[in-house]
Design a protein around this motif. Structure first.
Motif, mmCIF file in Angstrom:
data_model
loop_
_atom_site.group_PDB
_atom_site.id
_atom_site.type_symbol
_atom_site.label_atom_id
_atom_site.label_comp_id
_atom_site.label_asym_id
_atom_site.label_seq_id
_atom_site.Cartn_x
_atom_site.Cartn_y
_atom_site.Cartn_z
ATOM 1 N N PRO A 106 -99.277 -53.919 19.144
ATOM 2 C CA PRO A 106 -99.075 -54.508 20.478
ATOM 3 C C PRO A 106 -97.623 -54.511 20.950
ATOM 4 C CG PRO A 106 -100.617 -55.833 19.210
ATOM 5 C CD PRO A 106 -100.051 -54.808 18.262
ATOM 6 N N ALA A 107 -96.698 -54.823 20.056
ATOM 7 C CA ALA A 107 -95.288 -54.877 20.465
ATOM 8 C C ALA A 107 -94.800 -53.523 20.944
ATOM 9 C CB ALA A 107 -94.421 -55.373 19.310
ATOM 10 N N PHE A 108 -95.265 -52.458 20.301
ATOM 11 C CA PHE A 108 -94.846 -51.121 20.712
ATOM 12 C C PHE A 108 -95.471 -50.759 22.050
ATOM 13 C CE2 PHE A 108 -95.184 -46.481 20.837
ATOM 14 C CZ PHE A 108 -93.862 -46.134 20.587
ATOM 15 N N SER A 113 -94.741 -49.703 27.768
ATOM 16 C CA SER A 113 -95.143 -50.025 29.133
ATOM 17 C C SER A 113 -93.941 -50.398 29.984
ATOM 18 C CB SER A 113 -96.163 -51.163 29.148
ATOM 19 O OG SER A 113 -95.562 -52.390 28.772
ATOM 20 N N LYS A 114 -92.871 -50.925 29.331
ATOM 21 C CA LYS A 114 -91.651 -51.283 30.058
ATOM 22 C C LYS A 114 -90.753 -50.084 30.286
ATOM 23 C CE LYS A 114 -91.402 -56.086 28.477
ATOM 24 N NZ LYS A 114 -90.639 -57.080 27.680
ATOM 25 N N SER A 115 -90.862 -49.061 29.441
ATOM 26 C CA SER A 115 -89.935 -47.933 29.533
ATOM 27 C C SER A 115 -90.544 -46.710 30.189
ATOM 28 C CB SER A 115 -89.428 -47.545 28.139
ATOM 29 O OG SER A 115 -90.490 -47.139 27.311
ATOM 30 N N VAL A 121 -100.776 -47.762 28.620
ATOM 31 C CA VAL A 121 -100.069 -47.116 27.520
ATOM 32 C C VAL A 121 -101.034 -46.430 26.578
ATOM 33 C CG1 VAL A 121 -98.569 -47.541 25.542
ATOM 34 C CG2 VAL A 121 -98.162 -48.740 27.682
ATOM 35 N N ALA A 122 -102.169 -47.066 26.308
ATOM 36 C CA ALA A 122 -103.106 -46.520 25.334
ATOM 37 C C ALA A 122 -103.678 -45.185 25.767
ATOM 38 C CB ALA A 122 -104.248 -47.517 25.112
ATOM 39 N N ALA A 154 -84.173 -48.360 27.886
ATOM 40 C CA ALA A 154 -84.884 -49.273 26.986
ATOM 41 C C ALA A 154 -84.277 -49.224 25.587
ATOM 42 C CB ALA A 154 -86.370 -48.914 26.952
ATOM 43 N N HIS A 155 -83.924 -48.029 25.144
ATOM 44 C CA HIS A 155 -83.292 -47.856 23.832
ATOM 45 C C HIS A 155 -81.934 -48.558 23.801
ATOM 46 C CE1 HIS A 155 -81.969 -46.035 20.128
ATOM 47 N NE2 HIS A 155 -81.001 -45.367 20.727
#
Length: 310
Positions: A106-108, A113-115, A121-122, A154-155
């Protein structure tokens, strides 16, 4: 051989992390070079910008993605270790790890989804590396650049938050004042913002003027915490502000705020702005605090006005 793509490093980096209590970034890069039998020429390959080696860059991205999935975690600057979730993956090791595999965490999924612009995302299991983005049928070159820019940001935000968490409390207080000044508070005066350096004052860590004339002041509190900031802390700060007859304040933390804390500031007459860790580093990026520009890409188009009447 050419330097492998970043996804090829995901499983080897996790396995390397699983072999010790703590690993350094430099040792990880060296271990990957040995594992993939890279020659000196391979190790010397650099990105087109010439500013970073390909090996360093791709191993760094692999570490970032593993961190976002919760499989490894930072311990101190430029060091990390495997997490319980990472150990669970290695207990039943997959043949390989790629972005499709990481999407189960989930965290990934939240990170991606933010980047990236997609909301599902899935449904996009083969998200390309921010460095190795390739055009697809549904993307224009400009869209590819925009996607890469979002991933790079994001990175950077992730790395920046890790650095901030390693700072001393005193440095973090100065950082908060520097950020507010960079955002335009206090004008050009060097004395517009200051760290109070006091304890037992309800957590007031700094004061910065809101305008060039210094007619109004904003009171600051800096919380370099790993746990969320709750309502009692915010209430104490609000009380300290009242003692100074102040009506504007900002609390900045490296973590986040509880829902109860955010609900509280909406119910009081004193104006208090709450800035969590993710918002903090994005403000730092936007206002060039703790970061610097190393490369700029310019996109040019035909100037129709120039050819008018040709």
């Amino acid at each position: 051989m050419a330097v492998p793509k970043y996804q090829a490093f995901l499983l080897p980096v996790l396995q390397f992390a699983g072999g010790g209590d703590e690993r350094s970034n430099r040792d990880t890069i060296e271990a990957m070079a040995v594992r993939f039998a890279m020659s000196d020429q391979d190790r010397a390959e650099r990105l087109p910008s010439g500013r970073q080696g390909e090996l360093d860059n791709r191993v760094s991205w692999a570490q970032t993605y593993l961190k976002q999935a919760g499989l490894i975690e930072p311990t101190r600057r430029a060091h990390f270790r495997i997490t319980d979730a990472g150990k669970a993956v290695l207990a039943k090791p997959p043949a390989h790890i790629d972005v499709a595999f990481l999407n189960q965490f989930p965290a990934f999924a939240v990170f991606k989804s933010k980047s990236t612009p997609t909301s599902d995302v899935a449904s996009t299991p083969t998200v390309p590396s921010p460095i190795e983005v390739a055009p697809v049928a549904t993307q224009t070159p400009e869209e590819v650049i925009a996607d890469a820019s979002r991933d790079l940001r994001a990175h950077l935000a992730t790395e920046l938050l890790e650095h901030v968490l390693q700072c001393s409390p005193a440095f973090f207080e100065r950082l908060v004042v520097d950020l507010l000044r960079a955002m335009g508070y206090g004008g050009a005066s060097t004395s517009a913002g200051r760290v109070t350096g006091k304890s037992g004052d309800g957590g007031i860590d700094g004061i910065i003027t809101e305008d060039k004339l210094g007619l109004d002041a904003v009171y600051l509190q800096a919380k370099r915490w790993s746990g969320n900031v709750g309502r009692p802390t915010v209430q104490e700060f609000a009380g300290a502000m009242q003692g100074h007859k102040a009506d504007k304040g900002v609390i900045i933390t490296t973590s986040e705020f509880t829902a109860d804390a955010r609900d509280y500031v909406r119910t009081i007459s004193t104006r208090i702005v709450l800035i969590g860790g993710r918002q903090l580093v994005n403000f730092m990026i936007d206002h060039d605090v703790g970061v610097r520009i190393v490369e700029t890409h310019v996109v040019r188009r035909i100037d129709g006005d120039y050819f008018e009447g040709s």
